[in-house]
Design a protein around this motif. Structure first.
Motif, PDB file in Angstrom:
ATOM      1  N   PHE A  89       0.846  -1.201   0.000  1.00 43.64           N
ATOM      2  CA  PHE A  89       0.000   0.000   0.000  1.00 43.64           C
ATOM      3  C   PHE A  89       0.886   1.257   0.000  1.00 43.64           C
ATOM      4  O   PHE A  89       0.719   2.152   0.825  1.00 43.64           O
ATOM      5  N   TYR A  92      -0.738   4.836  -0.046  1.00 43.10           N
ATOM      6  CA  TYR A  92      -1.764   5.140   0.946  1.00 43.10           C
ATOM      7  C   TYR A  92      -1.196   6.026   2.059  1.00 43.10           C
ATOM      8  O   TYR A  92       0.018   6.044   2.298  1.00 43.10           O
ATOM      9  N   PHE A  96      -2.866   4.461   7.424  1.00 41.85           N
ATOM     10  CA  PHE A  96      -3.354   3.173   6.925  1.00 41.85           C
ATOM     11  C   PHE A  96      -2.423   2.027   7.340  1.00 41.85           C
ATOM     12  O   PHE A  96      -2.861   0.895   7.512  1.00 41.85           O
ATOM     13  N   PRO A 101      -6.790  -3.149   6.926  1.00 45.00           N
ATOM     14  CA  PRO A 101      -7.485  -2.652   5.732  1.00 45.00           C
ATOM     15  C   PRO A 101      -8.941  -3.072   5.736  1.00 45.00           C
ATOM     16  O   PRO A 101      -9.307  -4.118   6.273  1.00 45.00           O
ATOM     17  N   LYS A 102      -9.789  -2.233   5.153  1.00 45.20           N
ATOM     18  CA  LYS A 102     -11.217  -2.528   5.031  1.00 45.20           C
ATOM     19  C   LYS A 102     -11.562  -2.801   3.572  1.00 45.20           C
ATOM     20  O   LYS A 102     -10.832  -2.412   2.663  1.00 45.20           O
ATOM     21  N   THR A 104     -13.785  -1.392   1.913  1.00 43.07           N
ATOM     22  CA  THR A 104     -14.011  -0.107   1.246  1.00 43.07           C
ATOM     23  C   THR A 104     -12.712   0.599   0.875  1.00 43.07           C
ATOM     24  O   THR A 104     -12.737   1.564   0.094  1.00 43.07           O
ATOM     25  N   ASP A 105     -11.582   0.167   1.421  1.00 36.79           N
ATOM     26  CA  ASP A 105     -10.292   0.763   1.066  1.00 36.79           C
ATOM     27  C   ASP A 105      -9.815   0.306  -0.307  1.00 36.79           C
ATOM     28  O   ASP A 105      -8.950   0.950  -0.907  1.00 36.79           O
ATOM     29  N   GLN A 152      -2.982  -6.314  -3.369  1.00 41.42           N
ATOM     30  CA  GLN A 152      -3.893  -5.729  -2.382  1.00 41.42           C
ATOM     31  C   GLN A 152      -5.072  -6.655  -2.104  1.00 41.42           C
ATOM     32  O   GLN A 152      -5.539  -6.759  -0.967  1.00 41.42           O
ATOM     33  N   TYR A 156      -5.875  -8.264   1.611  1.00 42.43           N
ATOM     34  CA  TYR A 156      -7.156  -8.131   2.302  1.00 42.43           C
ATOM     35  C   TYR A 156      -7.708  -9.502   2.707  1.00 42.43           C
ATOM     36  O   TYR A 156      -8.180  -9.681   3.838  1.00 42.43           O
TER      37      TYR A 156
END
Length: 452
Positions: A89, A92, A96, A101-102, A104-105, A152, A156
């Protein structure tokens, strides 16, 4: 040792009392202070940004559990975690780095890949109680998606997997379904190498990997994967080839429940359970997590009559406990029977099991723990089931027993097999007297109705 891990024989569990955990957390803190070098920069930055998260008890215990409370190994994994996260990331904000991490990220493309469900947690564990992860043919391989985006997505999914304490303690088993065609290019090999980095950057441990394909030609792919594996993983990697049914049978021999395999014939991925699992992760990230669980523990007792509930190891174990106490239960009165049911409930709880009932709520649903009263009623219901089965079995025995038909005039008896034997003078006299008494009472006493 590798084969024991593959079939789930080894047991790494430690007693997690407060004194033990505090000692290990102190050792971990010392090991982290000993580490120096450029790789530690991301960890130090995260500590300054959000020390409550990085130095939190829950976060650090996850890494200790996954490395069987070896503080030195756990410290190394934590450093790797933040160093690799900073790499994945890179664009970011710094904040963060110091939080999970979500969903929505992620970018819209990455979210679509996550929704596709090509990496799924099975709703059931293997016979050793380990979490099973199914890898289907990746949709990312069929799209011109940037390598950074794929990384990514994988980060997640690994984050969601590592939230489970059972996976931290007992490890995981991976089942990789290889699809055709595969494009061996530099981008693909970069992603494969990245997945090996994830292995030493998260508080989970793949104790066995099963590569499954329709043809033997996929051995080239497995050989390429092994180039990036450490010795620990390489010796715990198995290959299976053949039809869908043959592969499922091979997996079953290693204690994996293939009824929950989301990869169907033709490479079609079933996302029915996965959609519930992903929704639960989103609810957790927004702070709306319920007390429900989607993947029961090994010794959990499940309510319900479905195949999944009845054949769950914890349910079967509870049923065995009931049958072991049946004779004692059958002799006692109501009050004593309640104590026996309570004893079984306590036995389940002492082994880490729970009594769970399914809640079908679309957002917060899942397996939810019931109170002790409902648990005792479940055990009592199991006892009633044992009584019903025993009564049915005894009835079948009685019905199958040979029946004797007596012919007084001929002085013979005939059983259901058709064999005939002569009666003694006394037996004929007794039968004749019994027949007279039956007629006097107005009861028919032909040869078929006279049974002894």
């Amino acid at each position: 040792e590798a084969m024991f891990d593959v079939v789930g024989i080894r047991n790494h569990k430690e007693e997690e009392d407060d004194a033990f955990l505090n000692t290990k957390l102190a050792e971990l803190d010392q090991e982290l202070h000993k580490i120096s070098g450029s790789n530690k920069g991301a960890y130090d930055a995260a500590c300054k940004t959000n020390p409550a998260y990085v130095q939190g008890r829950k976060f650090r215990l996850a890494f200790l559990r996954s490395r069987h409370f070896d503080a030195k190994k756990a410290a190394g994994v934590i450093i790797n975690h933040f160093h690799l996260k900073q790499e994945v990331f890179a664009g970011y904000p710094l904040e963060f780095l110091a939080r999970e991490p979500k969903f929505t990220d992620l970018s819209p493309d990455a979210q679509e890949i996550v929704k596709a469900g090509y990496v799924q947690v099975s709703p059931s564990r293997d016979t050793a109680g380990r979490t099973v992860i199914f890898f289907g043919p990746s949709p990312a391989l069929e799209m011109n998606m940037a390598v950074e985006c794929r990384k990514q997505v994988l980060w997640y999914i690994w984050t969601c997997r590592s939230r489970n304490e059972n996976a931290q303690r007992n490890g995981e088993v991976g089942v990789v379904h290889l699809g055709l065609p595969l494009r061996f290019n530099l981008q693909y090999m970069e992603v494969a190498f990245f997945m090996q980095k994830l292995k030493v950057a998260f508080p989970t441990e793949l104790q066995a990997i099963h590569f499954c394909s329709a043809t033997l030609s996929m051995r080239l792919f497995v050989a390429a994967q092994k180039l990036y594996m450490d010795n620990f993983t390489r010796f715990r990697t198995l290959e299976h080839s053949g039809t869908h049914e043959e592969i499922n049978f091979a997996l079953q021999t290693y204690g994996i429940n293939t009824d929950d395999n989301p990869v169907k014939p033709g490479g079609i991925i079933d996302t029915t359970f996965y959609n519930k699992w992903l929704e639960a992760q989103k609810q957790y990230e927004e702070g709306n997590s319920s007390q429900a669980t989607l993947v029961p523990r090994r010794f959990d007792v499940l309510f319900g009559k479905s195949k999944r509930s009845v054949q769950h190891p914890g349910t079967m174990r509870c049923q065995l406990l009931v049958e072991m106490h049946w004779e004692e239960y059958d002799r006692k009165g109501k009050a004593e029977r309640g104590l026996i049911a309570e004893k079984i409930v306590n036995t389940v709880h002492e082994s880490g099991g729970r009594f769970l009932k399914w809640d079908g709520n679309c957002t917060t649903g899942g397996w939810k723990e019931v109170d002790d009263k409902a648990a005792r009623e479940k055990v009592t219901h199991c006892f009633r089931g044992v009584r019903a089965r025993k009564q049915k079995s005894q009835k079948e025995v009685n019905m199958s027993a040979p029946k004797r038909g007596i012919d007084i005039d001929k002085g013979t008896e005939t059983d259901t097999s058709g064999s005939t034997a002569s009666l003694s003078t006394k037996e004929v006299s007794d039968a004749s007297l019994f027949s007279k008494r039956m007629r006097a009472a107005g009861i028919d006493n032909d040869a078929e109705s006279l049974e002894t």
